[in-house]
Structures are given as C-alpha cells and as structure tokens.
Design a protein around this motif. Structure first.
Motif, PDB file in Angstrom:
ATOM      1  N   PHE A 110       0.834  -1.196   0.000  1.00 36.09           N
ATOM      2  CA  PHE A 110       0.000   0.000   0.000  1.00 36.09           C
ATOM      3  C   PHE A 110       0.874   1.254   0.000  1.00 36.09           C
ATOM      4  CE2 PHE A 110      -1.732   3.442   2.659  1.00 36.09           C
ATOM      5  CZ  PHE A 110      -2.818   3.815   1.878  1.00 36.09           C
ATOM      6  N   VAL A 111       0.505   2.228  -0.836  1.00 31.43           N
ATOM      7  CA  VAL A 111       1.200   3.510  -0.901  1.00 31.43           C
ATOM      8  C   VAL A 111       0.150   4.618  -0.836  1.00 31.43           C
ATOM      9  CG1 VAL A 111       2.692   5.026  -2.240  1.00 31.43           C
ATOM     10  CG2 VAL A 111       3.085   2.546  -2.279  1.00 31.43           C
ATOM     11  N   HIS A 112       0.324   5.490   0.143  1.00 31.29           N
ATOM     12  CA  HIS A 112      -0.565   6.656   0.261  1.00 31.29           C
ATOM     13  C   HIS A 112      -0.073   7.718  -0.707  1.00 31.29           C
ATOM     14  CE1 HIS A 112      -2.974   9.857   1.865  1.00 31.29           C
ATOM     15  NE2 HIS A 112      -1.920  10.531   2.304  1.00 31.29           N
ATOM     16  N   GLU A 113      -0.892   8.064  -1.708  1.00 30.00           N
ATOM     17  CA  GLU A 113      -0.433   8.927  -2.791  1.00 30.00           C
ATOM     18  C   GLU A 113      -1.047  10.320  -2.793  1.00 30.00           C
ATOM     19  OE1 GLU A 113      -1.408   6.566  -6.193  1.00 30.00           O
ATOM     20  OE2 GLU A 113       0.453   5.411  -6.101  1.00 30.00           O
ATOM     21  N   SER A 114      -2.243  10.466  -2.260  1.00 28.02           N
ATOM     22  CA  SER A 114      -2.937  11.749  -2.388  1.00 28.02           C
ATOM     23  C   SER A 114      -3.483  12.229  -1.045  1.00 28.02           C
ATOM     24  CB  SER A 114      -4.107  11.624  -3.380  1.00 28.02           C
ATOM     25  OG  SER A 114      -4.917  12.780  -3.359  1.00 28.02           O
ATOM     26  N   PRO A 115      -3.283  13.515  -0.713  1.00 33.84           N
ATOM     27  CA  PRO A 115      -3.858  14.056   0.530  1.00 33.84           C
ATOM     28  C   PRO A 115      -5.386  14.121   0.478  1.00 33.84           C
ATOM     29  CG  PRO A 115      -2.884  15.809  -0.779  1.00 33.84           C
ATOM     30  CD  PRO A 115      -2.493  14.526  -1.441  1.00 33.84           C
ATOM     31  N   ASP A 116      -5.954  13.978  -0.709  1.00 35.98           N
ATOM     32  CA  ASP A 116      -7.413  14.016  -0.848  1.00 35.98           C
ATOM     33  C   ASP A 116      -8.061  12.658  -0.592  1.00 35.98           C
ATOM     34  OD1 ASP A 116      -7.351  16.719  -1.613  1.00 35.98           O
ATOM     35  OD2 ASP A 116      -6.934  16.164  -3.697  1.00 35.98           O
ATOM     36  N   ALA A 117      -7.253  11.613  -0.451  1.00 38.79           N
ATOM     37  CA  ALA A 117      -7.798  10.256  -0.284  1.00 38.79           C
ATOM     38  C   ALA A 117      -8.626  10.159   0.997  1.00 38.79           C
ATOM     39  CB  ALA A 117      -6.667   9.237  -0.269  1.00 38.79           C
ATOM     40  N   ARG A 118      -9.736   9.437   0.914  1.00 40.02           N
ATOM     41  CA  ARG A 118     -10.586   9.155   2.069  1.00 40.02           C
ATOM     42  C   ARG A 118     -10.764   7.637   2.131  1.00 40.02           C
ATOM     43  NH1 ARG A 118      -9.188  13.497   2.474  1.00 40.02           N
ATOM     44  NH2 ARG A 118     -10.305  15.418   3.036  1.00 40.02           N
ATOM     45  N   TYR A 119     -10.185   7.027   3.167  1.00 34.36           N
ATOM     46  CA  TYR A 119     -10.097   5.573   3.224  1.00 34.36           C
ATOM     47  C   TYR A 119     -11.223   4.962   4.055  1.00 34.36           C
ATOM     48  CZ  TYR A 119      -5.434   6.411   1.360  1.00 34.36           C
ATOM     49  OH  TYR A 119      -4.382   6.812   0.575  1.00 34.36           O
ATOM     50  N   VAL A 120     -11.735   3.853   3.544  1.00 31.03           N
ATOM     51  CA  VAL A 120     -12.796   3.085   4.203  1.00 31.03           C
ATOM     52  C   VAL A 120     -12.375   1.622   4.234  1.00 31.03           C
ATOM     53  CG1 VAL A 120     -15.171   2.236   3.973  1.00 31.03           C
ATOM     54  CG2 VAL A 120     -14.654   4.647   3.534  1.00 31.03           C
ATOM     55  N   LEU A 121     -12.578   0.976   5.354  1.00 30.02           N
ATOM     56  CA  LEU A 121     -12.365  -0.466   5.455  1.00 30.02           C
ATOM     57  C   LEU A 121     -13.709  -1.150   5.270  1.00 30.02           C
ATOM     58  CD1 LEU A 121     -10.146  -2.632   6.193  1.00 30.02           C
ATOM     59  CD2 LEU A 121     -11.201  -2.658   8.473  1.00 30.02           C
ATOM     60  N   GLU A 122     -13.746  -2.146   4.386  1.00 27.74           N
ATOM     61  CA  GLU A 122     -14.968  -2.914   4.173  1.00 27.74           C
ATOM     62  C   GLU A 122     -14.716  -4.376   4.499  1.00 27.74           C
ATOM     63  OE1 GLU A 122     -17.990  -2.175   0.927  1.00 27.74           O
ATOM     64  OE2 GLU A 122     -17.120  -4.064   0.185  1.00 27.74           O
ATOM     65  N   ILE A 123     -15.635  -4.971   5.267  1.00 24.60           N
ATOM     66  CA  ILE A 123     -15.516  -6.367   5.702  1.00 24.60           C
ATOM     67  C   ILE A 123     -16.793  -7.090   5.338  1.00 24.60           C
ATOM     68  CG2 ILE A 123     -15.200  -7.902   7.686  1.00 24.60           C
ATOM     69  CD1 ILE A 123     -14.010  -5.364   9.129  1.00 24.60           C
ATOM     70  N   VAL A 124     -16.673  -8.184   4.618  1.00 23.01           N
ATOM     71  CA  VAL A 124     -17.818  -9.027   4.293  1.00 23.01           C
ATOM     72  C   VAL A 124     -17.636 -10.351   5.005  1.00 23.01           C
ATOM     73  CG1 VAL A 124     -19.173 -10.123   2.478  1.00 23.01           C
ATOM     74  CG2 VAL A 124     -18.080  -7.905   2.043  1.00 23.01           C
ATOM     75  N   MET A 125     -18.564 -10.696   5.893  1.00 21.92           N
ATOM     76  CA  MET A 125     -18.445 -11.935   6.671  1.00 21.92           C
ATOM     77  C   MET A 125     -19.828 -12.386   7.130  1.00 21.92           C
ATOM     78  SD  MET A 125     -16.800 -10.362  10.203  1.00 21.92           S
ATOM     79  CE  MET A 125     -17.331 -11.711  11.263  1.00 21.92           C
ATOM     80  N   SER A 126     -20.048 -13.676   7.094  1.00 17.66           N
ATOM     81  CA  SER A 126     -21.297 -14.274   7.580  1.00 17.66           C
ATOM     82  C   SER A 126     -22.528 -13.596   7.001  1.00 17.66           C
ATOM     83  CB  SER A 126     -21.341 -14.212   9.112  1.00 17.66           C
ATOM     84  OG  SER A 126     -20.226 -14.872   9.669  1.00 17.66           O
ATOM     85  N   GLY A 127     -22.446 -13.214   5.729  1.00 16.41           N
ATOM     86  CA  GLY A 127     -23.585 -12.617   5.056  1.00 16.41           C
ATOM     87  C   GLY A 127     -23.822 -11.161   5.385  1.00 16.41           C
ATOM     88  N   ALA A 128     -22.946 -10.550   6.194  1.00 17.87           N
ATOM     89  CA  ALA A 128     -23.099  -9.141   6.582  1.00 17.87           C
ATOM     90  C   ALA A 128     -21.963  -8.313   5.992  1.00 17.87           C
ATOM     91  CB  ALA A 128     -23.127  -8.998   8.098  1.00 17.87           C
ATOM     92  N   VAL A 129     -22.229  -7.022   5.793  1.00 15.01           N
ATOM     93  CA  VAL A 129     -21.228  -6.091   5.281  1.00 15.01           C
ATOM     94  C   VAL A 129     -20.979  -5.014   6.338  1.00 15.01           C
ATOM     95  CG1 VAL A 129     -20.619  -4.450   3.471  1.00 15.01           C
ATOM     96  CG2 VAL A 129     -21.957  -6.498   2.909  1.00 15.01           C
ATOM     97  N   TYR A 130     -19.733  -4.842   6.714  1.00 15.51           N
ATOM     98  CA  TYR A 130     -19.347  -3.835   7.696  1.00 15.51           C
ATOM     99  C   TYR A 130     -18.428  -2.820   7.028  1.00 15.51           C
ATOM    100  CZ  TYR A 130     -20.989  -7.403  10.977  1.00 15.51           C
ATOM    101  OH  TYR A 130     -21.742  -8.332  11.639  1.00 15.51           O
ATOM    102  N   ARG A 131     -18.573  -1.566   7.435  1.00 18.03           N
ATOM    103  CA  ARG A 131     -17.722  -0.503   6.878  1.00 18.03           C
ATOM    104  C   ARG A 131     -17.296   0.447   7.982  1.00 18.03           C
ATOM    105  NH1 ARG A 131     -19.337   2.408   1.582  1.00 18.03           N
ATOM    106  NH2 ARG A 131     -17.378   1.628   0.748  1.00 18.03           N
ATOM    107  N   SER A 132     -16.151   1.075   7.763  1.00 14.47           N
ATOM    108  CA  SER A 132     -15.699   2.139   8.659  1.00 14.47           C
ATOM    109  C   SER A 132     -16.070   3.488   8.067  1.00 14.47           C
ATOM    110  CB  SER A 132     -14.182   2.061   8.862  1.00 14.47           C
ATOM    111  OG  SER A 132     -13.503   2.322   7.642  1.00 14.47           O
TER     112      SER A 132
END
Length: 366
Positions: A110-132
């Motif tokens: 992973f390389v952070h390239e832009s100060p405009d980037a907005r990061y989200v973590l997405e997790i798919v498990m047991s039929g559910a979707v989680y996000r930060s």
C-alpha cells in the motif's frame, strides 16, 4: 448478571512481524456474538494489518479440542474467512487484504499517494457487510527523541523491582492546535538459544522475539489544549520490567501517530475504562463506540476501531552494558543436563508466540 472479559485488539505493526496488543474490558454477555475489529493504516512503507475476532455470547458453541472433548471459554475467538478490502472513496481505488493467519488480515504494497484520499475499510463476513467511516490521513506530525533509563519500583510484593522507562522528548507540529497525537510502542529483542555441543560446532538458529512492553498504557496529546507550535513536551511512552530479554540487543520501536479528533476521543475513552478505579464517579465499563457499522443493521454494536494515521517511526535499543543490574543467563548449556530439563524457550524460537529466526531489515541500521 453474568460478567465477562472482552479483549480489545489494538493493532501495532512490527515491521516484518505483527502482534496483538490486548486491553481487557468487562462487559455483559450478549445474546449474540459481536464483531471486534482492530486495524491501523499508516503512510509508512510497511505491512498494514487488520485483526478480526468475535466476542462470546450466550449462544456460543463449545470449542472442540479433540475427538470427544469440548471446551467452553469466554475469550474472543479469531474470525477467519472474511473478505477484507480497503477503499479510497475519492478515487475509487481498492486494495484486498490477504489472510496469513487465523483472524489476521494483511495488506502488502500500500502507498498513500494523495492528501485528498478518504479511506474506508470494508468487511464481508457471515452474510453481513461492515464498513468504517471515511478517514483522511492527517498532514502534520511531530518528532521524537527517545531515551531509556533504569529504575527501581514497587511491584506487588516486590519493593525493589527493576524496570526500564522509555521516554520521548517531543517536538510538536509547527501549528497551533488542530492535531492529535498517540504513541504506540512495541519491542524486539535477540534471544540466545542454548548452544549444545555438536560435531559441526553449529550454533543454534537466530531468534528475534516481538512483544509489547506495556500494552495498557495509552499516551495521547491534544494539540487543541496547547499553544506551542514547534514546542517541546516530554512523555513516558512505556515501562518494561528488566529480565533476561535485556541480555542482548533489545529494541523499543516507537510510533508517533497523528490521528483524527474522533480517533483521539476513542482512545481517550478507552483510557478512562482502563484506568477506572471503581469509584462511583468513574466511567462505568461499557462498549466503547468505534467507527465501524453494519451497513444493513445500524443497531448492531461493532467493537474496536479502524485507525488511519500519519506515522513516524523512531527506534532505540539497549545492550547488556546499559543495564545497571546483574542478569543471570538462563539458557546456558550444562553437561549432564537432559534437553527436557531446559526451559522450552531455551530450545526453540517457536516457543515464543511472536518470533522470527532472522534479523529484521532494520536491525543493524541504528
């Protein structure tokens, strides 16, 4: 009321090796398991790691440890088989995490390239979707000048325990307020395995052990409370009892993390729970709201935090010559002593939960 201990997993990355930092909270046992997410994304050139586990519940199934042996425990259990990815909501770029170990997910390159980037973590498990919640990497950070001192302290029934104190003299960012800092400390030390005589005079394998010197210490600075651009402050970032790990080179790896206000408030509340003395005026132990949610069930409680930060790594090491106390060598070969009489940590590096049989790339850079 049934009370349990839930372990909050705080991710500290260790260069080539990752460990889990544990903080215990007492919570009511829920009717369903809760997801625990622990992750840290930085702008450093290193492996980025997320840990997933689930709490206990009244519906938890016992754990099979043999053909007919089942064990019930209330410890968090690592969760494997999830699909974990990082998303930059600004550019639409995504990165997939791999799972090298049970419950551990790693992102490489992973390389952070832009100060405009907005990061989200997405997790798919047991039929559910989680996000930060979307987060940007802060742009300012201070710097650390580290020192290690040795002192005596009372520990339980021992009034004269020896400990190492790791301190930083911090140069603050060049601005007034609007920044929040946290320190994370891990350690790495060389462990000398027993050298048994052999026809080829072959030494034992190298062994470098990774751990956390004081996982429950939370060191924070709120720049909004200071009016000192480029000013100085001193912070104790860790304390460590002196033992045989100080017989050889012993590193303390200190990350200064520039974090968001929300992350700062999260860690401040964690600190309140950890330091709760039990008086009626203290904050009661309870689930601490993080920044992750179930996309389809806003009422589900998700524990933990996915942290996005600007980071600066500083290292300091000690050797035996720095330690003002006598340390007995415990892995010395003794003729006539059978192998099963040696401590397992004297025989194999694998006896340590987190270790490698090679020096990290940075070992001799300091």
């Amino acid at each position: 009321m049934n009370r349990i201990k839930i372990v909050g997993l705080i991710c500290l990355l260790l260069g080539l090796n990752s460990c889990v930092d544990q903080i215990n909270f007492k919570l009511d046992k829920p009717e369903r398991e809760r997801l625990i997410v622990s992750g840290l994304l930085t702008d450093l050139n290193e492996t980025q790691t997320v840990y997933l586990s689930t709490t206990t519940s009244n519906a938890r199934e016992p754990l099979s440890v043999g053909d007919s042996i089942y064990v019930m425990d209330d410890k968090p259990r690592p969760f494997s088989g999830a699909w974990v990815k990082l998303i930059d909501e600004t550019s639409g770029k995504t990165w997939d995490y791999q799972q090298p170990k049970e419950g551990q997910y790693e992102l490489y390159g992973f390389v952070h390239e832009s100060p405009d980037a907005r990061y989200v973590l997405e997790i798919v498990m047991s039929g559910a979707v989680y996000r930060s919640e979307p987060q940007a990497i802060p742009e300012v950070i201070g710097s650390d000048e580290l020192s290690v001192s040795f002192e005596r302290t009372r520990l339980g029934d021992n009034p004269d325990a020896a400990q190492a104190v790791i301190k930083t003299d911090v140069t603050l960012p060049e601005q007034v307020g609007d920044y929040y800092l946290r320190w994370a400390v891990d350690e790495a030390y060389f462990w000398d395995l027993t050298f048994f005589p052999n026809p080829f005079n072959r030494p034992p394998p190298l062994c470098v052990v990774f751990d956390f010197p004081e996982p429950e210490r939370i060191t924070l600075v709120n720049g909004d409370l200071l009016n000192a651009p480029s000013g100085k402050t001193s912070q104790i970032v860790a304390k460590r009892l002196v033992d045989q790990s100080f017989l050889s080179r012993h590193y303390f790896n200190v990350r200064q993390l520039s974090i968001s206000r929300d992350a700062y408030e999260y860690w401040r509340r964690v600190g309140e729970v950890v330091n709760n003395t039990g008086s009626v005026f203290d904050t009661p132990p309870a689930p601490i709201k993080g920044n992750l949610y179930n996309v389809n069930d806003q009422n589900e409680v998700v524990l933990g935090y996915f942290e996005v930060s600007k980071a600066k790594m500083t290292r300091i090491f000690t050797t035996l010559a720095d330690v003002p106390y006598f340390l007995e060598k415990i892995c010395v070969y003794e003729p006539g002593k059978s192998r099963d009489q040696y401590d397992p940590t004297c025989l194999s590096c694998n006896a340590f939960p987190n270790s490698i049989m090679a020096f990290p790339d940075w070992w001799f850079d300091e």
